[in-house]
Design an enzyme around this catalytic site. Structure first.
Site, PDB file in Angstrom:
ATOM      1  N   GLU A  14      33.415 -10.016 -21.649  1.00 19.83           N
ATOM      2  CA  GLU A  14      34.138  -9.153 -20.704  1.00 19.83           C
ATOM      3  C   GLU A  14      35.567  -8.913 -21.175  1.00 19.83           C
ATOM      4  OE1 GLU A  14      33.415  -7.212 -18.499  1.00 19.83           O
ATOM      5  OE2 GLU A  14      35.291  -6.873 -17.388  1.00 19.83           O
ATOM      6  N   CYS A  28      30.663  13.854 -12.458  1.00 20.53           N
ATOM      7  CA  CYS A  28      31.766  14.744 -12.106  1.00 20.53           C
ATOM      8  C   CYS A  28      32.129  14.469 -10.650  1.00 20.53           C
ATOM      9  CB  CYS A  28      31.317  16.197 -12.237  1.00 20.53           C
ATOM     10  SG  CYS A  28      30.582  16.548 -13.815  1.00 20.53           S
ATOM     11  N   GLU A  30      38.075  -0.930 -24.197  1.00 21.48           N
ATOM     12  CA  GLU A  30      37.904   0.306 -23.417  1.00 21.48           C
ATOM     13  C   GLU A  30      39.239   0.884 -22.942  1.00 21.48           C
ATOM     14  OE1 GLU A  30      35.945   0.303 -19.598  1.00 21.48           O
ATOM     15  OE2 GLU A  30      36.335  -1.820 -19.325  1.00 21.48           O
ATOM     16  N   TRP A  86      33.212  15.897 -16.088  1.00 22.58           N
ATOM     17  CA  TRP A  86      33.085  15.033 -17.271  1.00 22.58           C
ATOM     18  C   TRP A  86      31.927  15.623 -18.050  1.00 22.58           C
ATOM     19  CZ3 TRP A  86      29.647  10.825 -18.923  1.00 22.58           C
ATOM     20  CH2 TRP A  86      30.157  10.096 -19.989  1.00 22.58           C
ATOM     21  N   LYS A 132      37.196  -5.213 -21.956  1.00 24.60           N
ATOM     22  CA  LYS A 132      38.451  -4.733 -21.347  1.00 24.60           C
ATOM     23  C   LYS A 132      39.403  -4.231 -22.420  1.00 24.60           C
ATOM     24  CE  LYS A 132      37.538  -4.356 -17.630  1.00 24.60           C
ATOM     25  NZ  LYS A 132      36.173  -4.484 -17.817  1.00 24.60           N
ATOM     26  N   ARG A 155      36.037  10.125 -11.645  1.00 22.15           N
ATOM     27  CA  ARG A 155      34.640  10.414 -11.987  1.00 22.15           C
ATOM     28  C   ARG A 155      34.532  11.365 -13.168  1.00 22.15           C
ATOM     29  NH1 ARG A 155      31.068   9.202  -8.055  1.00 22.15           N
ATOM     30  NH2 ARG A 155      29.623  10.749  -8.865  1.00 22.15           N
ATOM     31  N   LYS A 173      34.359   6.678 -14.582  1.00 25.80           N
ATOM     32  CA  LYS A 173      34.185   5.492 -13.758  1.00 25.80           C
ATOM     33  C   LYS A 173      32.725   5.198 -13.442  1.00 25.80           C
ATOM     34  CE  LYS A 173      35.303   1.988 -11.326  1.00 25.80           C
ATOM     35  NZ  LYS A 173      35.686   0.750 -12.047  1.00 25.80           N
ATOM     36  N   HIS A 230      28.081 -18.592 -38.087  1.00 27.68           N
ATOM     37  CA  HIS A 230      26.904 -17.814 -38.528  1.00 27.68           C
ATOM     38  C   HIS A 230      27.298 -16.414 -38.988  1.00 27.68           C
ATOM     39  CE1 HIS A 230      24.351 -21.043 -37.113  1.00 27.68           C
ATOM     40  NE2 HIS A 230      25.066 -21.070 -36.010  1.00 27.68           N
ATOM     41  N   ASN A 239      27.029  18.221  -9.954  1.00 27.18           N
ATOM     42  CA  ASN A 239      27.208  16.947 -10.647  1.00 27.18           C
ATOM     43  C   ASN A 239      25.815  16.459 -10.994  1.00 27.18           C
ATOM     44  OD1 ASN A 239      27.919  14.425 -11.583  1.00 27.18           O
ATOM     45  ND2 ASN A 239      28.037  13.523  -9.529  1.00 27.18           N
ATOM     46  N   GLY A 240      25.551  16.235 -12.279  1.00 29.85           N
ATOM     47  CA  GLY A 240      24.245  15.743 -12.690  1.00 29.85           C
ATOM     48  C   GLY A 240      23.780  16.474 -13.934  1.00 29.85           C
TER      49      GLY A 240
HETATM   50  C1  AGP Z   1      33.632  -1.634 -17.257  1.00 31.37           C
HETATM   51  O1  AGP Z   1      35.035  -1.822 -17.267  1.00 31.37           O
HETATM   52  C2  AGP Z   1      33.237  -0.183 -17.411  1.00 31.37           C
HETATM   53  N1  AGP Z   1      33.891   0.654 -16.491  1.00 31.37           N
HETATM   54  C3  AGP Z   1      31.721   0.010 -17.446  1.00 31.37           C
HETATM   55  O2  AGP Z   1      31.196  -0.858 -18.437  1.00 31.37           O
HETATM   56  C4  AGP Z   1      30.975  -0.266 -16.120  1.00 31.37           C
HETATM   57  O3  AGP Z   1      31.024  -1.646 -15.819  1.00 31.37           O
HETATM   58  C5  AGP Z   1      29.517   0.169 -16.304  1.00 31.37           C
HETATM   59  O4  AGP Z   1      29.492   1.567 -16.543  1.00 31.37           O
HETATM   60  C6  AGP Z   1      28.636  -0.151 -15.083  1.00 31.37           C
HETATM   61  O5  AGP Z   1      29.118   0.533 -13.975  1.00 31.37           O
HETATM   62  P1  AGP Z   1      28.538   0.104 -12.527  1.00 31.37           P
HETATM   63  O6  AGP Z   1      28.948  -1.303 -12.267  1.00 31.37           O
HETATM   64  O7  AGP Z   1      29.169   1.079 -11.575  1.00 31.37           O
HETATM   65  O8  AGP Z   1      27.044   0.251 -12.574  1.00 31.37           O
END
Ligand code: AGP
Length: 615
Positions: free
Chosen positions: A488, A2, A495, A75, A492, A27, A610, A511, A101-102
């Site tokens: 990757e 959060c 997500e 969040w 992208k 966040r 994030k 396979h 937050n936590g």
């Molecule tokens: C990637 O686009 C995502 N936002 C997510 O997979 C992110 O890379 C992952 O949560 C790791 O975050 P960090 O690099 O802050 O540890």
């Protein structure tokens, strides 16, 4: 995870809190709330929704001239996202308020004990339990708020970043952290609190980052008193001077943070190379590698630990380190590594990669590896983040704040740092011809310009995206250094556009996955003219014969694949070890434009945040 903000001083907190929450929405953004108060009045506003919705309800509230305020953008971890569960939370007495937050892992035990003492609860959150525990201790022990907070936190198991206040004594804020970040901004007769420093960047650049198990009392007269929650020892605040300019967290003219950050990659990589790649002197300078040179030269194994995109960067690191340094490398998902009682051998180096530096699984994995005796090296983007402070040493990517939830410039700067380290260690271990190393150094210095050129292919990619925005699935293929790029690219797409996508080593198609190929399954293939190029061309032919549409990322001037693929995106010719940085750019743009066409919230995709600071 959060976002927390707070203010105490001689200004009106409302605009400060609201702008701060807007900057922290990355966040978490499923509900928000603020509390403001002065010596006689307080005002609590909460809503299920984004911060903008909160500002609308504030417009209809009578003004009070407060000097203290706390705010939160959420969040959900405990309790569904609704107004009841939104923060700030109050204690039964209505005197104490908290933003948190936590995760309090033992909150249900604490809650049962409080209920047995007559407490009632209006929400499903662990945070409401904590503020009532503080109240119970303050009354029972007849002590001041900071002391009650300290005693309560000593009963808590879990992670927290909190701000607590007493509306009947609005002369102080009590803040504390364990596992969730808290930054304190030092202004003129004002003190600011944020989950990171962005909320108060335009008020002050003087920042104190709380460490784990630290708490602070912030007084209206600008005083800060920090102490260790467990040992009770007082701690002298270490004030850092922040360099980030305010506009570095604005969108800078782009429609979305993600597009801004894709286009920022040339600068982000240049900034990351600055002072480290000294082409004119024919050398690479990395202070942390110099300081721990023996650790790296004697290492028998490197273990990368990360999550998500950072895990994909780690996979590129494996190819780089094994090619340049000839050292065995393993790449571990932090969430798996931490629960496996992992085997750490003498001379192991564990490299933790994390953009936010706050990812709970990566932080936990780091601590386990550290306890087992590994040398811990960090690659983070956020200065002063929890992971960066837990490592023995490390290096920062200088990507600047990455606000878009989908990681872009963090990925390319993580790879940049990995290349720097690989080249530096190759020099020290003499595993690569010195003249060849100089060539690689010069080529690396040219990468930002090549990326600049690549971002100009955005209109072509936007046109291609129009053909695939209705796809239900997509497969990404790559080989060697480009296999992590396939993973990757798939991440992208899924997500931010919510299209199911999978990345595979190209040779794996036979396979099983090739059974999925038909005219409804678009396939993205990274087919740069490198090792196994001909085999990738054969893979493309196999896919084409099953009527799938093919988007190919190729080296400039490629004519072979151009005859086979439906769409071709060219990238500049570079050494194989540099293709991941370049090949990822068109995939970032492709996912961005497909998501835009689909009307998705590119910067704040559903269900995501994030920084995943919860487990
Ligand atoms: C990637 O686009 C995502 N936002 C997510 O997979 C992110 O890379 C992952 O949560 C790791 O975050 P960090 O690099 O802050 O540890």
């Amino acid at each position: 995870m959060c976002g927390i903000v707070a203010y105490i001083g001689n200004k009106d907190p409302k605009p400060i809190l609201m702008e701060g929450l807007r900057r922290l929405e990355y966040r978490g953004y499923d509900s928000a709330g603020i509390l403001v108060c002065n010596n006689s009045k307080s005002q609590l506003s909460k809503i299920a929704g984004k911060v903008n919705a909160l500002s609308k309800i504030l417009e209809n509230k009578t003004d009070i001239t407060p000097h203290l305020g706390i705010g939160h953008t959420r969040w959900a971890t405990h309790g569904i996202p609704n107004e009841i569960n939104a923060h700030p939370h109050s204690s039964n007495s209505g005197k104490l308020f908290i933003v948190h937050n936590g995760i309090i892992e033992n909150y249900d035990t604490l809650k049962m004990e409080l209920i047995s003492r007559g407490y009632s609860f209006y929400s499903d959150t662990d945070s409401e339990v904590l503020v009532n525990l503080i109240q119970e201790i303050q009354i029972k022990e007849n002590i001041k708020l900071p002391d009650a907070v300290q005693l309560a936190l000593n009963q808590v198991v879990g992670a927290y970043g909190i701000v607590v206040c007493d509306i009947f004594n609005p002369e102080e804020l009590v803040v504390a952290r364990l596992g969730s970040p808290l930054a304190i901004g030092l202004g003129e007769n004002s003190l600011y609190v944020g989950s990171d420093a962005t909320p108060f960047l335009d008020h002050t650049r003087k920042v104190v980052y709380l460490e784990d198990n630290e708490m602070a009392v912030l007084s209206k007269n600008g005083e800060i008193n920090i102490k260790n929650i467990i040992s009770d020892e007082s701690i002298h605040p270490y004030v850092e001077e922040l360099q980030w300019s305010l506009n570095s967290i604005q969108k800078g003219g782009f429609e979305h943070f993600m597009l801004k950050e894709i286009n920022e990659q040339p600068k982000a990589i240049s900034d990351t190379l600055r002072g480290r790649l000294l082409v004119g002197q024919g050398k690479i300078q990395i202070n942390s590698i110099n300081e721990y040179k023996d650790k790296f030269l004697n290492a028998k194994r490197v273990i990368f630990v990360a999550c998500g995109t950072s895990w994909h960067a780690s996979l590129v690191g494996e190819y780089l380190f094994e090619y340049f340094i000839r050292i065995p490398v393993e790449v571990e998902y932090a969430s798996e590594f931490r629960y496996r009682d992992p085997i750490i051998q003498k001379d192991d180096i564990v490299i933790c990669i994390s953009q936010s530096g706050e990812t709970a699984d990566t932080l936990a994995a780091l601590k386990i590896a550290k306890e087992k005796g590994a040398f811990i090296y960090g690659i983070c983007n956020v200065v002063g983040s929890s992971i960066s402070r837990e490592t023995h040493s490390g290096i920062y990517t200088h990507a600047g704040p990455e606000i878009g939830v989908a990681s872009t410039k963090a990925f390319s700067t993580q790879i940049t740092v990995l290349i720097l380290i690989a080249l530096k260690l190759a020099e020290l271990k003499k595993t690569i011809d010195p003249n060849l190393l100089l060539d690689y150094q010069f080529e690396l210095s040219q990468i930002p310009e090549k990326i600049e050129r690549l971002t100009k292919s955005a209109p072509l990619i936007e046109t291609i995206a129009k053909n695939y925005s209705d796809s239900q699935n997509c497969i990404y293929l790559g080989r060697g250094f480009n296999f992590p790029v396939a993973l990757e690219g798939a991440l992208k797409l899924k997500e931010i556009s919510y299209i199911h996508a999978e990345g595979y080593p190209a040779a794996e198609m036979k396979h099983g996955p090739i059974a999925l190929i038909d005219k409804n399954m678009p396939v993205v293939v990274i087919a740069t003219k490198k090792t196994n190029y001909q085999k990738v061309v054969s893979n493309i032919q196999e896919i084409k014969s099953r009527e799938a549409n093919i988007i190919a990322i190729v080296s400039e001037g490629d004519e072979t694949v151009a005859k086979l693929a439906n769409h071709v995106i060219e990238i500049p010719n570079v050494s194989e070890c540099f293709t991941p940085i370049l090949a990822t750019i068109p995939l970032q743009l492709l996912s961005y434009y497909i998501a835009i066409i689909r009307g998705c919230n590119v910067d704040q995709p559903r269900n995501l945040a994030k920084s995943v600071t919860v487990e």
